[in-house]
Scaffold this motif. Structure first.
Motif, mmCIF file in Angstrom:
data_model
loop_
_atom_site.group_PDB
_atom_site.id
_atom_site.type_symbol
_atom_site.label_atom_id
_atom_site.label_comp_id
_atom_site.label_asym_id
_atom_site.label_seq_id
_atom_site.Cartn_x
_atom_site.Cartn_y
_atom_site.Cartn_z
ATOM 1 N N SER A 1 -18.969 -6.305 -13.009
ATOM 2 C CA SER A 1 -17.696 -5.698 -13.387
ATOM 3 C C SER A 1 -17.529 -4.395 -12.622
ATOM 4 O O SER A 1 -18.347 -3.483 -12.751
ATOM 5 C CB SER A 1 -17.646 -5.439 -14.897
ATOM 6 N N ALA A 2 -16.477 -4.325 -11.798
ATOM 7 C CA ALA A 2 -16.184 -3.116 -11.026
ATOM 8 C C ALA A 2 -14.952 -2.444 -11.618
ATOM 9 O O ALA A 2 -13.967 -3.106 -11.915
ATOM 10 C CB ALA A 2 -15.956 -3.456 -9.556
ATOM 11 N N MET A 3 -15.029 -1.106 -11.774
ATOM 12 C CA MET A 3 -13.942 -0.390 -12.419
ATOM 13 C C MET A 3 -13.732 0.947 -11.740
ATOM 14 O O MET A 3 -14.692 1.633 -11.390
ATOM 15 C CB MET A 3 -14.249 -0.186 -13.910
ATOM 16 N N ASN A 4 -12.465 1.294 -11.510
ATOM 17 C CA ASN A 4 -12.099 2.641 -11.099
ATOM 18 C C ASN A 4 -10.765 2.990 -11.740
ATOM 19 O O ASN A 4 -10.305 2.291 -12.655
ATOM 20 C CB ASN A 4 -12.084 2.779 -9.570
ATOM 21 N N ALA A 5 -10.130 4.052 -11.258
ATOM 22 C CA ALA A 5 -8.897 4.525 -11.882
ATOM 23 C C ALA A 5 -7.751 3.520 -11.755
ATOM 24 O O ALA A 5 -6.791 3.562 -12.517
ATOM 25 C CB ALA A 5 -8.479 5.862 -11.281
ATOM 26 N N LYS A 6 -7.834 2.591 -10.787
ATOM 27 C CA LYS A 6 -6.778 1.615 -10.579
ATOM 28 C C LYS A 6 -6.975 0.331 -11.367
ATOM 29 O O LYS A 6 -6.104 -0.529 -11.382
ATOM 30 C CB LYS A 6 -6.645 1.291 -9.084
ATOM 31 N N GLY A 7 -8.111 0.172 -12.007
ATOM 32 C CA GLY A 7 -8.289 -1.028 -12.807
ATOM 33 C C GLY A 7 -9.712 -1.542 -12.787
ATOM 34 O O GLY A 7 -10.651 -0.861 -12.359
ATOM 35 N N GLU A 8 -9.864 -2.767 -13.300
ATOM 36 C CA GLU A 8 -11.175 -3.405 -13.422
ATOM 37 C C GLU A 8 -11.085 -4.814 -12.870
ATOM 38 O O GLU A 8 -10.067 -5.504 -13.017
ATOM 39 C CB GLU A 8 -11.608 -3.430 -14.886
ATOM 40 N N LEU A 9 -12.162 -5.263 -12.213
ATOM 41 C CA LEU A 9 -12.224 -6.605 -11.658
ATOM 42 C C LEU A 9 -13.634 -7.139 -11.848
ATOM 43 O O LEU A 9 -14.612 -6.388 -11.697
ATOM 44 C CB LEU A 9 -11.858 -6.589 -10.157
ATOM 45 N N ASN B 1 0.842 -1.198 0.000
ATOM 46 C CA ASN B 1 0.000 0.000 0.000
ATOM 47 C C ASN B 1 0.879 1.252 0.000
ATOM 48 O O ASN B 1 0.859 2.054 0.934
ATOM 49 C CB ASN B 1 -0.936 0.018 1.211
ATOM 50 N N GLU B 2 1.680 1.384 -1.057
ATOM 51 C CA GLU B 2 2.458 2.610 -1.157
ATOM 52 C C GLU B 2 1.549 3.806 -1.316
ATOM 53 O O GLU B 2 1.807 4.891 -0.813
ATOM 54 C CB GLU B 2 3.393 2.511 -2.361
ATOM 55 N N ASP B 3 0.524 3.642 -2.040
ATOM 56 C CA ASP B 3 -0.436 4.731 -2.243
ATOM 57 C C ASP B 3 -1.656 4.451 -1.385
ATOM 58 O O ASP B 3 -2.449 3.568 -1.676
ATOM 59 C CB ASP B 3 -0.832 4.802 -3.716
ATOM 60 N N ASN B 4 -1.791 5.149 -0.280
ATOM 61 C CA ASN B 4 -2.891 4.884 0.646
ATOM 62 C C ASN B 4 -4.215 5.454 0.148
ATOM 63 O O ASN B 4 -5.254 5.244 0.762
ATOM 64 C CB ASN B 4 -2.578 5.471 2.025
ATOM 65 N N LEU B 5 -4.188 6.260 -0.916
ATOM 66 C CA LEU B 5 -5.413 6.892 -1.381
ATOM 67 C C LEU B 5 -6.115 6.071 -2.445
ATOM 68 O O LEU B 5 -7.331 5.954 -2.453
ATOM 69 C CB LEU B 5 -5.097 8.287 -1.941
ATOM 70 N N LEU B 6 -5.350 5.461 -3.380
ATOM 71 C CA LEU B 6 -5.962 4.751 -4.498
ATOM 72 C C LEU B 6 -5.861 3.252 -4.277
ATOM 73 O O LEU B 6 -4.803 2.731 -3.929
ATOM 74 C CB LEU B 6 -5.264 5.111 -5.808
ATOM 75 N N HIS B 7 -6.977 2.550 -4.466
ATOM 76 C CA HIS B 7 -7.024 1.096 -4.333
ATOM 77 C C HIS B 7 -7.828 0.535 -5.478
ATOM 78 O O HIS B 7 -8.903 1.046 -5.810
ATOM 79 C CB HIS B 7 -7.671 0.677 -2.996
ATOM 80 N N ALA B 8 -7.322 -0.511 -6.101
ATOM 81 C CA ALA B 8 -8.054 -1.170 -7.186
ATOM 82 C C ALA B 8 -9.322 -1.808 -6.635
ATOM 83 O O ALA B 8 -9.434 -2.093 -5.439
ATOM 84 C CB ALA B 8 -7.168 -2.236 -7.834
#
Length: 1554
Positions: A318-326, A234-241
């Motif tokens: 399908s879930a999607m945000n700026a970190k990717g899609e799952l 968790n280097e980036d605590n703000l963005l999570h896939a």
């Protein structure tokens, strides 16, 4: 207990809304509850000590559940770990395992999906809810108290630290020798002492203490390692896939039930979730009421209502945000109760049942015969249009409830439903529908029907033409836009070039991108690229994009291509990690396999650097990440240098690269470069990679050379097969474009818009009989090749082939040594006329067939043949082969076995050679031939039967009740699109024979391009029937029949055929020619048409023929006369139409007149109007006028008689119009003087003038006296007005208005006297009456007044009042009158008898207008009370005390003089009088004498005034009705001499004093 959400029933999960309070608040609340827990003590067993075994069992279960949770996700375990510990302690403290069922005591805060069961405890779920729970799942129970246990903190590090308490208690409770009795709080101890002081303790051994210490140290180390591991993750605590906390679960439900799919997704930013069914997004609006999609508090739900078989599918979230899609998947299977199958379950979809449903496990059939009916043909569409392909699938044998599996293919690849294409299966018809055609949809489409192991398929090509260009000359849209090699910050886009360049070469392509979820398109390149592949850079990592491509030439930019599929800008390894699944089950241990942190490690050089693509516009580099890079993310810097130098330059200084791909632009074409890459992280920049080989900037892929050896060959009457050879040294070919041109036209048209693979293509849509040439171009990413050489010309016509086999062989008649066979002609003639048939036969002895023998040496032309020299009572089999000029076709299937014996049956045999023609959507014509065997007596008629092709045998129904005498029948009333079969039975005196073989199945439809026989009559009156066919084969011929009997030798008819047209002419049409005339076209698919000539049609045609032989000019309008504006006279008539050679003779009184000064003639041949003009009518012009028209052979005339009164009236009208025209040359009145009454009840005189100018004056007169007008008319709107306000009798008279200037004058008069004045006054009165307001009630001192206001009042308006429907008799008490604009009724001293409804009627001379008011009830009471009040006020005002007069306002008097004032006062009773001085009461004395005499006179006397008498005085009079004060001012002055002496005396006195 409160109702639980679904996800809390089925999963051990806590929504974040239940994690809102921190641990300290929760623990303090637990302690308070412990202190007050004495209220729950209901016996000593509630807090009795439990055995060690009980503790161990509960601890072990608790530990295993918690461990499973930790494996599910380490971070989630740390979040929920302490919850379970608190839950366990709360449960033990409150007697959780002792059967307490109060909802306030039921606490179970488990946080995992553990498959292990805990100790049994009483459930609060209903039986139905228990059945719906998945096995092995625990259900969290929430109490009614406001107790919220949470994940406590937001950061990962704190959560891990807080997990220590949970793991410590877990290990403590899992040990064999631990504390077996829970320590109780002080309140618990007090409760236990109350319960007989029952306490049980076991001392800890040294061994146990050492073990606990060791476990504690082990736990501490594990937590530290885990914390370090999560810091790296968790280097980036703000963005999570996106991450599925709860995944959707598969369901199996019964039909008509509802099902819900749930999932919970974590991630930041909050992911957008989309539901898919079989990879197609679910559109809620397209299926209203079927789907309900909700998202609440992080829980996403898809509800499917009233499930049916179609809902059996795989569903994807399908879930999607700026970190990717799952994505997460779940299946829904819809089951049906046994015995409840129906056909509605198979009404749509590409495949209705799984393959296992189509087999026959119970032996329904050993083999299925599948064939296609009503098939789709080669189709042509245009971009943006809709298109549907369909065919009927017939399965034999038919098994109820079992349907075929239907699958569609394009160019051999399965077609899946999408937003562009949908499939449908109705139970017997398969349909493929394109909602929006694109060139990508072009190709060979195949429908395959499978039943078990057997399947059949049918194919046809679909062509998609380009949409019309928005800019003329712009190129067509590219196609097949595909995204390749997606990475974090760039994606390679490829496409195919269009076949149509708009007339000028394509200069390049523009690539557009759009972020998914928005409608904003942005252009990726500023300069058009020629290569059909382009790297798009500058993308935002984690976001998804769609792309499109546009072609450009010198005319402009063409339409965009179809958008690509969405693609996410992610590193491939990251994308694989997001989609990965857990690889092993939870073992109960946490094993950290990461290497020790290597802080400060500078990354090594990348490896395997290479140039993977080089074009004129860009170069793409690819490499592998370095092996030595530490645990940080790394960035890349790309460097370049010219070949032969070591001057390295960094390319991407401002924008480091994240992915191991990079595209370099702005390189000099033809120049050589080398490239290398460096890695960097926080520790620094690493060593460069090995440099690439020297790379020359330019296209590595060359444009292919043109194909060669173009060979066309015949296929059908509308298609040609083209073959070619692949160009030499061709690389990465995408396909070929083929173009065709009619010989000599010079215009080329594309045959395909989607490049085709292979070296063979069938060009469809060509014109039959035309000669074409062809050329081919090869396509790859570099561009399109030059055109190949033109092929040889080829005429489009069907290739000749042998005919297909005949069918349906039957025995028509049998004798002792011979048999008569009949059969049906082949379905396909092979493109040429069938010249004959050959029959073979063989003997069958005891079921064993012998060898075949020829029955005829010479070909048989008919579809029946008598085979002689057979053996009596021998069984025979037959087969027939057809022949045309191409050769002998394949023999038919072997017939059934027939026995050669003498037929002795009395009824006739079956008719044969049944044929359906003239097939239309509601009708067709059935023809047949008489039976060979007529029975003992001749055939007397025929009966025709019909049924639907799919109906059972018992569904046959007759079409005719009476036997038909002829061998044809026109079948009416068919249902469009339905398939039918027919049979015919012959009848004689013995009875009805057996039916014929079936004709059909035939689909009732009117095929595109169907034409009918047209009757025509030429100019000579010759009647003919005409027919045209556009679908003829080269060998096709026209065959005319009357009543379906050929008319080749008829002396009354003449037939002429040329090309695709034929005409049958009647030499002398008469009653003997009545009948049905039909025209058949041979060697076609039953093309025919007929025309019925009955008695009514015969009369119409003969009349039309007579008219054409002796034509007349049809007259649209007979001769008429009209007067024109200048008084000219126009004679005119109109014919239906006139040719350029039409002539007209003008006749007056039987003498022809010609154009001259008196007569002007004109003919408009376009409109058919014939005119003659005369300037004026004189007495000698009375008489008869005639126009004679001749147009070729046609003649006509029209006459007009103008004699006597008719002529005189016309002459007078012409003179009037001439004078009117003269008048209108100067200023004149377009509309004469008239009046109107305005809304304000004024009279407005107005007129409309024309042809005026600035100098034109207007003067108004009344009774010959000029009326002065204040304002000058401006004539802006051409209206002149004179306003007369409050019009009355004095305004009666004759009004006149005069217009004049230097061109002349005009006048208009208006008489407003006598009847005209009465009419105007009536309108004025009516308007005044309409202006009357509603009646109002007013109270006065005298009584009650009813009144209404009008605009103004005139005496001509009659006013009548009525009370309760009775006219009012006026008296001194009840009066009526008008005051100004008020019309009133006064009721003095009202009494109760005056109550009721009052009506005021205003009579305008014609009509009465009424206003009504109700003076009764409350209205009367209020008015009467007000009247009493005003009456008393009037009396008081009348009798109150007042000063009538006599006192001045100011009195100025010299000192020493006498002042005498007298005033008169009045009042009843006599008022009291008093005087005031300076607002103080003044009493009478010797100096000021005040007197009041006779009750009306007051005296004020001062004998010698002094200066002190100056002031304000007042006379006050007062009685019981009131008082009044009359003020006056007295001013005393001193004469000037005295004033001076008075002023000097003080001065003298002063001196004396000194």
């Amino acid at each position: 207990m409160m109702s639980l959400p679904f996800y809390q029933k089925l999963h051990q999960h806590y929504d974040r809304s239940y994690r809102s309070k921190d641990l300290s608040a929760t623990m303090s609340q637990y302690q308070q509850e412990k202190k007050s827990s004495a209220i729950y003590t209901h016996g000593s067993t509630a807090y009795s000590s439990r055995s060690s075994a009980a503790h161990r069992r509960e601890s072990a279960a608790f530990s295993q559940a918690s461990a499973a949770s930790y494996q599910h996700q380490a971070s989630r375990a740390s979040e929920f770990a302490l919850l379970s510990a608190v839950s366990h302690k709360a449960a033990s403290d409150y007697g959780y395992s002792h059967g307490l069922t109060d909802s306030s005591l039921m606490l179970d805060y488990s946080s995992t999906l553990s498959p292990q069961t805990k100790r049994a405890k009483k459930s609060l779920l209903s039986g139905e809810e228990k059945e719906n729970l998945p096995s092995g799942y625990m259900v969290p129970i929430f109490s009614g108290r406001q107790v919220h246990v949470s994940g406590i903190t937001d950061t990962e590090e704190q959560r891990i630290k807080e997990a220590a308490a949970y793991i410590a208690q877990r290990n403590l409770l899992a040990s064999e020798e631990g504390v077996t009795a829970s320590k109780q709080s002080s309140v618990s101890k007090q409760s236990m002492s109350t319960l007989h002081q029952e306490e049980a303790f076991e001392k800890k051994s040294r061994k146990v203490a050492i073990r606990e210490k060791a476990e504690h140290l082990s736990l501490k180390k594990t937590l530290e390692e885990t914390e370090a591991f999560h810091k790296k993750l968790n280097e980036d605590n703000l963005l999570h896939a996106p991450e599925f906390v709860i995944k959707p679960r598969s369901h199996t439900v019964w039909e008509k039930e509802n099902v819900k799919l749930h999932c919970s997704v974590a991630g930041w930013p909050a992911p957008r979730l989309t539901w898919y069914k079989n990879q197609v997004p679910i559109n809620v609006q397209a299926h209203p009421g079927k789907y309900i999609i909700e998202s609440r508090y992080g829980m996403h739900t898809l509800e499917i209502n009233a499930c049916d078989f179609e809902d059996t599918a795989q569903y994807r979230a399908s879930a999607m945000n700026a970190k990717g899609e799952l994505s997460a998947y779940a299946s829904v299977v819809v089951k049906r109760y046994k015995g409840e199958f129906d056909d509605t379950r198979f009404h749509s979809g590409a495949s209705t049942l799984p393959l296992s449903f189509a087999v026959t496990p119970y032996g329904y059939a050993s083999r299925f015969e599948i064939h296609f009916d009503d098939k789709f043909e080669v189709s042509f569409g245009r971009e943006g249009e809709t298109l549907s392909l369909g065919c009927r699938v017939v399965i034999t044998p038919e098994i109820k409830h079992f349907q075929p599996e239907i699958q569609w293919y394009r160019n051999g690849a399965p077609v899946s439903p999408s937003k562009w294409v949908q499939t449908h299966w109705s139970g017997d018809r398969a349909t493929l529908t394109f909602s929006h055609l694109n060139k990508e949809d072009e190709g060979l489409y195949t429908v395959r029907a499978r039943m078990g192991e057997y399947y059949e398929q049918y194919s046809a090509y679909v062509f998609v033409r380009d949409a019309d260009a928005e800019i003329e000359g712009a190129p067509a849209s590219p196609l097949d836009v595909v995204c390749l090699d997606a990475n974090k910050d760039y994606i390679i886009i490829t496409w195919k070039q269009p076949a149509v360049d708009g007339g000028s070469p394509i200069l390049g392509y523009f690539i557009d991108k759009c972020e998914v979820g928005t409608d904003s398109w942005s252009q990726c390149n500023d300069i058009p690229v020629k290569f059909a592949r382009f790297p798009v850079t500058g993308l935002i990592e984690g976001r998804s994009y769609i792309f499109r491509v546009r072609a450009v030439n010198k005319a402009g930019i063409g339409l965009p291509s179809r958008v690509s599929e969405p693609v996410a800008a992610l590193d491939p390894a990251e994308k694989a990690r997001l989609k990965s699944r857990p690889s092993a089950p939870w073992t109960g241990q946490i094993i950290v396999t990461e290497e020790e942190p290597t802080e400060g490690v500078v990354p090594g050089p990348p490896t395997d650097l290479s140039v993977i693509e080089a074009t004129q516009s860009y170069v793409v580099l690819s490499w592998k990440p370095p092996r030595q890079r530490g645990h940080e993310g790394i960035l890349y810097f790309v460097e370049k240098c010219d070949a032969g130098t070591e001057n390295w330059q960094r390319v991407n200084t401002e924008l480091p690269v994240k992915s191991p791909r990079f595209a370099l632009f702005d390189l000099a074409e033809g120049k050589s470069y080398r490239f290398r890459v460096r890695c960097s992280n926080s520790a620094g920049v690493g060593e460069p990679s090995e440099a690439t080989e020297v790379t020359v900037v330019g296209d590595k892929l060359d444009i292919p050379k043109p194909p060669s050896n173009i060979i066309p060959s015949r296929n059908t009457d509308t298609s040609v097969v083209v073959t070619w050879e692949e160009p030499k040294d061709a690389k990465e070919l995408v396909g070929y474009y083929i173009e065709s041109s009619i010989v000599g036209s010079g215009k080329w048209e594309p045959c395909n818009n989607n490049p085709v693979k292979g070296t063979r293509f069938t060009c469809h849509g060509l014109k039959t009989g035309q000669s074409y040439i062809f050329r081919v171009r090869a396509v790859n990413a570099a561009g399109l090749s030059e055109y190949s050489h033109d092929s040889e010309a080829i005429e489009v016509k069907a290739a000749i082939a042998p005919p297909s086999p005949p069918c349906d062989i039957t025995c028509l008649e049998s004798f002792r040594d011979s048999m008569v066979l009949g059969w049906k002609q082949p379905d396909k003639t092979g493109g040429a006329e069938i010249t004959g048939y050959y029959v073979n036969y063989r003997e069958v002895i005891d079921g064993v067939p012998g060898r075949w023998r020829e029955a005829n040496i010479k070909a048989v032309s008919d579809e029946a043949y008598k085979i002689s020299n057979l053996k009596e009572n021998m069984v025979y089999q037959f087969q027939v082969a057809a022949m045309n000029i191409a050769g002998l076709g394949v023999p038919s299937a072997i017939s059934a076995s027939f026995k050669c014996e003498e037929w002795t049956i009395a009824v006739p045999g079956p008719p044969h050679s049944l044929k359906c023609s003239e097939v239309r959507k509601t009708s067709l014509v059935l023809q047949w031939k008489p039976p060979i065997h007529s029975g003992r007596t001749p055939v007397t008629g025929y009966f025709v039967d019909i049924k639907e092709a799919s109906a059972r045998e018992d569904r046959w129904r007759g079409l005719n009740e009476a036997a038909l005498k002829h061998t044809y029948l026109k079948v009416q009333g068919l249902k469009e699109g339905e398939s039918y079969v027919f049979r015919v039975r012959a009848i004689n005196q013995a009875g009805v024979g057996k039916p014929s073989d079936l004709a059909g199945p035939v689909v009732a439809e009117t095929r595109p391009g169907t034409k009918e026989v047209v009757v025509s009559v030429d100019d000579n009156g010759i009647i003919s029937l005409n027919f045209e066919c556009d679908q003829m084969a080269p060998s096709s011929e026209f065959t005319w029949s009357k009543d379906y009997v050929p008319t080749e030798d008829s002396p009354r008819l003449e037939v002429e055929s040329k090309g695709n047209k034929t005409k049958m002419t009647f030499k002398d049409l008469g009653t003997e020619d009545l009948g049905i005339y039909s025209c058949d076209v041979t060697d076609t698919d039953g093309i025919a048409s007929s025309y019925l000539i009955d008695e009514e049609e015969l009369k119409r045609l003969l009349a039309l023929s007579q008219e054409h032989k002796f034509p007349t000019v049809p007259v649209k309008s007979e001769l008429a006369v009209e007067i024109l504006e200048k008084g000219q006279v126009r004679f005119w008539m109109q014919a239906e139409k006139l040719s350029a050679n039409a002539k007209v003779n003008y006749i007056f009184n039987e003498k022809e007149i010609f154009e001259g000064p008196k007569y002007k003639m004109h003919i408009d041949r376009n409109t058919g109007i014939i005119e003659m003009f005369m300037e004026k009518l004189q007495d000698e012009d009375e008489g008869t006028y005639t126009f004679q028209v001749q147009d070729g052979r046609a003649t006509g005339h029209s006459t007009l008689v103008l004699i006597g009164d008719v002529y005189k009236k016309l002459q007078k009208e012409a003179e009037f119009q001439r004078q009117e025209w003269i008048r209108k040359q100067g200023p004149h009145f377009a509309e004469y003087l008239s009046w109107e009454v305005t809304g304000e009840c004024n009279v407005l005189l107005k007129c409309k003038v024309a042809n005026i100018k600035k100098e034109t004056s207007i003067i108004w007169y009344k009774d010959d006296r000029e009326i002065s007008v204040d304002e000058k008319h401006d004539f802006k709107d051409g209206i002149c007005t004179l306003l007369i306000t409050e019009f009355s009798k004095k305004d009666a008279g004759i009004y006149e208005v005069v217009l004049k200037d230097d061109r002349g004058k005009d006048k208009s008069r208006l008489k407003l006297v006598d009847e005209a004045f009465k009419e105007l006054m009536t309108e004025v009165c009516r308007t005044i009456a309409l202006s009357a307001t509603d009646l109002k009630i007013q109270s006065t001192a005298e009584g009650i007044r009813l009144y209404s206001f009008v605009t103004y009042y005139v005496d001509d308006l009659k006013v009548n009042w009525s009370h309760n429907g009775t006219p009012i008799k006026y008296s001194d008490r009840v009066k009526s009158g008008v005051t100004g604009e008020q019309i009133w009724l006064q009721i003095n001293e009202p009494t109760p008898n005056d109550k009721g409804k009052y009506v005021m009627e205003l009579f305008d001379g014609k009509t009465g207008h009424q206003k009504m008011v109700d003076l009764s009830g409350q209205a009367y009471d209020e008015a009467f009370a007000e009247f009493q009040r005003l009456k008393q006020a009037a009396i008081a005002e009348k009798n109150r005390a007042r000063v009538v007069g006599g006192l001045p306002d100011v009195v100025t008097i010299q000192e020493g003089k006498a002042l005498n004032l007298t005033c008169i006062v009045w009042g009843d009773p006599t008022p009291e009088v008093s005087w005031l001085k300076n607002e103080k009461l003044l009493a009478s004395d010797e100096h000021c004498n005040l007197r009041f005499e006779a009750g009306k006179t007051a005296y004020f006397t001062i004998s010698g005034v002094r200066t002190s008498d100056s002031g304000k005085y007042g006379l006050v009079v007062k009685n019981k009705y009131g008082s009044e004060i009359s003020d006056f001012t007295v001013s005393v002055f001193i004469p000037e001499e005295e004033a001076r002496s008075v002023a000097e005396e003080p001065q003298k006195g002063t001196k004396k004093a000194k």
